[in-house]
Design an enzyme around this catalytic site. Structure first.
Site, PDB file in Angstrom:
ATOM      1  N   CYS A 169       0.817  -1.226   0.000  1.00 14.70           N
ATOM      2  CA  CYS A 169       0.000   0.000   0.000  1.00 14.70           C
ATOM      3  C   CYS A 169       0.844   1.266   0.000  1.00 14.70           C
ATOM      4  CB  CYS A 169      -0.938  -0.009   1.194  1.00 14.70           C
ATOM      5  SG  CYS A 169      -1.934  -1.492   1.244  1.00 14.70           S
ATOM      6  N   HIS A 206      -3.546   6.721   2.695  1.00 11.97           N
ATOM      7  CA  HIS A 206      -3.907   5.434   2.094  1.00 11.97           C
ATOM      8  C   HIS A 206      -5.263   5.013   2.653  1.00 11.97           C
ATOM      9  CE1 HIS A 206      -4.130   1.375   0.908  1.00 11.97           C
ATOM     10  NE2 HIS A 206      -3.833   0.872   2.082  1.00 11.97           N
ATOM     11  N   ASN A 262      -9.928  -0.863  -0.080  1.00 12.50           N
ATOM     12  CA  ASN A 262      -8.467  -0.730  -0.086  1.00 12.50           C
ATOM     13  C   ASN A 262      -7.934  -1.211  -1.446  1.00 12.50           C
ATOM     14  OD1 ASN A 262      -5.710  -1.043   0.241  1.00 12.50           O
ATOM     15  ND2 ASN A 262      -5.839  -2.019   2.243  1.00 12.50           N
TER      16      ASN A 262
END
Ligand code: ACO
Length: 332
Positions: free
Chosen positions: A114, A255, A285
């Site tokens: 990520c 994020h 996500n």
């Protein structure tokens, strides 16, 4: 000396949507649990024949078109992904370059989960400041649905597919320049979040049996705690190192892993609601793609203006983390 300017943004999401209610028919979960614990309502899922590079290409086309730079001027392509078209080679960046018909320039992938987009932003900045490259196409692209175990309710509710891209270009104007990029990693926590199958870390005998079952596994609760602690510290450090206050940040773009992580970090940094960019509810996500997808969202809503100071922060498998301070510096 050359500086690196963040010129443009683009993103792409596949049209198919997987809602929390859809997931509740697949695993033992509910919309209420997912919404309350993560803030996610739905995520986009690529078609079976759609690859990570296909997603990246669409995002890159927009970023190039909006940059005012001709694609022939691009001299480096970097893709951040943990769901590449092919696990060993060729890199997704080379495939994207070919599909975009770019010049045969240097192209490579990086794996930082990520945090990938913050890593490639830092790499682009370094190449430009060293004078080696002038116009870098950076792409975060993920088809996480391909590495998600849809029988594991602890992970399958979190992830989605998508891509975001940006053009980073050389400038002599320091006011346009990316201010700073901080990155870190600590392999001590490698087992919190991993795809344990299908690599040389797996027992060799299992390689064939495990081919095609390269699924993400996560110790979610422990990851959550390390994420909040690490992100808060990292963002405080980058602000302090550059003598910038939370109030000076126009768009805090974290994020998008979990609304509760974003809220905890935002509160610790005293960010106001209007500073915090949130897309987790609609995209889930998307790992390396989540930050550029969020930047694109505010760009397309007309909220991202010339000179606006953006603060990125990210955290992911590795464990890796990173933050960046960037003025938005379009040419047109
Ligand atoms: N539906 C219903 N119940 C569930 C679900 C679900 N989908 N998932 C877990 N549960 C249950 C658990 O079994 C547990 O039950 P028990 O109490 O009977 O044992 C209970 O809910 C609590 O589980 P926790 O794992 O403690 O739940 P938590 O509040 O931590 O939320 C989550 C889980 C959403 C995964 C959270 O921990 C999280 O977001 N972690 C961080 C994720 C992250 O940031 N990852 C890094 C980036 S990802 C990357 O790099 C690719």
């Amino acid at each position: 000396m050359a500086y690196a300017a963040f010129r443009s943004i683009g993103a792409y999401v596949p049209s198919k949507i997987l809602t929390n209610d859809d997931l509740s028919k697949m695993v033992d979960t509910t919309d209420e649990w997912i919404s309350k614990r993560t803030g996610i309502k739905e995520r986009h899922i690529a078609e079976e024949n759609e690859t990570t590079s296909d997603l990246g290409v669409e995002a890159a086309k927009l970023a190039i078109q909006r940059s005012g730079i001709d694609k022939s001027e691009i001299d480096l392509v970097i893709c951040a992904t943990i769901s590449p078209d092919y696990f060993c080679m060729p890199s997704t960046a080379t495939i994207i370059s070919k599909k975009l018909e770019l010049n045969p320039v240097m192209a490579f992938d990086i794996s930082a989960a990520c945090t990938g987009f913050v890593y490639i932003l830092g790499i682009a900045k370094a190449f430009i400041e060293s004078g080696m490259k002038k116009n870098v196409l950076i792409i975060g692209a993920e088809k996480l649905s391909a590495i998600t175990d849809y029988t594991d309710r602890g992970t399958c509710i979190l992830f989605g597919d998508g891509a975001g891209a940006a053009i980073i270009s050389a400038t002599q104007n320091k006011d346009e320049a990316i201010i700073d990029v901080h990155t870190g990693a600590d392999g001590t926590y490698a087992d919190l979040l991993m795809t344990p199958n299908g690599g040389t870390g797996s027992p060799h005998d299992n390689l064939e049996a495990e081919a095609g079952t390269c699924f993400m596994q996560m110790k979610g609760n422990e990851t959550f705690k390390v994420a909040v602690r690490t992100l808060t510290k990292d963002v405080k450090e980058i602000l302090q190192a550059n003598d910038i206050k939370s109030d000076d940040v126009k768009h805090f773009i974290p994020h998008q892993a979990n609304y509760r992580i974003i809220k905890a970090v935002g509160d610790a940094l005293k960010m106001k609601e209007e500073q915090v960019v949130l897309t987790v509810a609609k995209y889930g996500n998307t790992s390396g793609a989540s930050i550029p997808m969020a930047v694109n969202d505010i760009y397309e809503q007309g909220k991202l203006k010339l000179g606006d100071l953006m603060l990125f922060d990210a955290f992911g498998g590795g464990l890796t983390w990173g933050s960046a301070l960037i003025p938005f510096s379009p040419l047109k």
